[in-house]
Design a protein around this motif. Structure first.
Motif, PDB file in Angstrom:
ATOM      1  N   HIS A 120      64.824  87.950  75.137  1.00 47.43           N
ATOM      2  CA  HIS A 120      64.321  89.274  75.511  1.00 47.43           C
ATOM      3  C   HIS A 120      63.522  89.191  76.806  1.00 47.43           C
ATOM      4  O   HIS A 120      62.722  88.272  76.985  1.00 47.43           O
ATOM      5  N   PRO A 121      63.713  90.138  77.735  1.00 48.70           N
ATOM      6  CA  PRO A 121      63.039  90.057  79.037  1.00 48.70           C
ATOM      7  C   PRO A 121      61.530  90.319  79.000  1.00 48.70           C
ATOM      8  O   PRO A 121      60.812  89.847  79.877  1.00 48.70           O
ATOM      9  N   THR A 122      61.047  91.063  78.030  1.00 47.73           N
ATOM     10  CA  THR A 122      59.611  91.368  77.945  1.00 47.73           C
ATOM     11  C   THR A 122      59.148  91.206  76.491  1.00 47.73           C
ATOM     12  O   THR A 122      58.800  92.187  75.835  1.00 47.73           O
ATOM     13  N   PRO A 123      59.117  89.994  75.987  1.00 47.70           N
ATOM     14  CA  PRO A 123      58.871  89.803  74.553  1.00 47.70           C
ATOM     15  C   PRO A 123      57.500  90.272  74.057  1.00 47.70           C
ATOM     16  O   PRO A 123      57.419  90.850  72.967  1.00 47.70           O
ATOM     17  N   GLU A 124      56.448  90.046  74.818  1.00 49.79           N
ATOM     18  CA  GLU A 124      55.113  90.440  74.353  1.00 49.79           C
ATOM     19  C   GLU A 124      54.978  91.962  74.268  1.00 49.79           C
ATOM     20  O   GLU A 124      54.483  92.497  73.278  1.00 49.79           O
ATOM     21  N   ALA A 125      55.404  92.648  75.310  1.00 50.26           N
ATOM     22  CA  ALA A 125      55.305  94.115  75.308  1.00 50.26           C
ATOM     23  C   ALA A 125      56.202  94.725  74.233  1.00 50.26           C
ATOM     24  O   ALA A 125      55.807  95.668  73.540  1.00 50.26           O
ATOM     25  N   PHE A 126      57.400  94.172  74.083  1.00 48.05           N
ATOM     26  CA  PHE A 126      58.304  94.724  73.091  1.00 48.05           C
ATOM     27  C   PHE A 126      57.797  94.431  71.680  1.00 48.05           C
ATOM     28  O   PHE A 126      57.896  95.289  70.793  1.00 48.05           O
ATOM     29  N   ALA A 127      57.225  93.253  71.450  1.00 50.53           N
ATOM     30  CA  ALA A 127      56.665  92.936  70.129  1.00 50.53           C
ATOM     31  C   ALA A 127      55.552  93.912  69.770  1.00 50.53           C
ATOM     32  O   ALA A 127      55.501  94.428  68.642  1.00 50.53           O
TER      33      ALA A 127
END
Length: 183
Positions: free
Chosen positions: A130-137
């Motif tokens: 995933h390109p933005t794992p922290e924000a998406f989590a």
């Protein structure tokens, strides 16, 4: 007793969950509660929060290397199952404590649980590319909590399913959530 406390917190909230109700729900003798939880209700609630946090993490245990859509689907599936099994009468025990506690220690405990979910989701999302794992989590955790609340309030799975479908599609398509494309 801990599992009973988790179930009651998820249905009735912090103020609506008493020692007497935990004893009745679990068939536990009265003396046991003070033997196992000499710190009182706060100690039992802290144990329940830890248990609820671990249950959610266990739902994610076998997902390393899965795609972001599968990780998202599994996390959301955990919450959908809770809604289904309770006929939309139960929600997140951790959220229930978060919105009701006045204790800084209890708030720190709920924050730690939410942070553990976000961290594990971000790790799995990153492993899945995933390109933005922290924000998406963070988005998945927050949206799932809100979707559970809406489904409980409306006594319908429709709000939850709408949010879940959106998040899974975003995960599958390489989401724009968390990207800063404003150049």
């Amino acid at each position: 007793m801990i599992d009973g406390a988790v179930r009651l917190l998820a249905r009735q909230g912090l103020q609506g969950t008493s020692f007497a109700e935990v004893l009745q729900a679990t068939g536990t003798p009265r003396g046991s509660i003070y033997h196992h939880f000499p710190g009182g209700k706060d100690q039992l609630v802290e144990a329940a929060l830890d248990s609820a946090g671990e249950d959610t993490l266990r739902a994610l245990a076998d997902l390393a290397g899965s795609g972001p859509d599968r990780v998202t689907e599994a996390y959301l599936g955990f919450w959908r199952s809770l809604l289904e099994e309770s006929d939309t009468t139960a929600g997140c025990a951790v959220l229930a404590v978060t919105v009701a506690t006045r204790s800084d220690e209890m708030m720190a405990r709920t924050a730690a649980v939410f942070r553990s979910w976000r961290t594990r989701l971000a790790e799995l999302l990153a492993l899945g590319g995933h390109p933005t794992p922290e924000a998406f989590a963070a988005t998945v955790v927050a949206a799932a909590e809100g979707a559970v609340i809406l489904s409980r309030a409306e006594r319908s799975l429709e709000p939850f399913d709408a949010v879940a479908a959106f998040l899974i599609a975003e995960a599958r398509d390489g989401t724009t959530i968390g990207r800063d494309d404003r150049r």
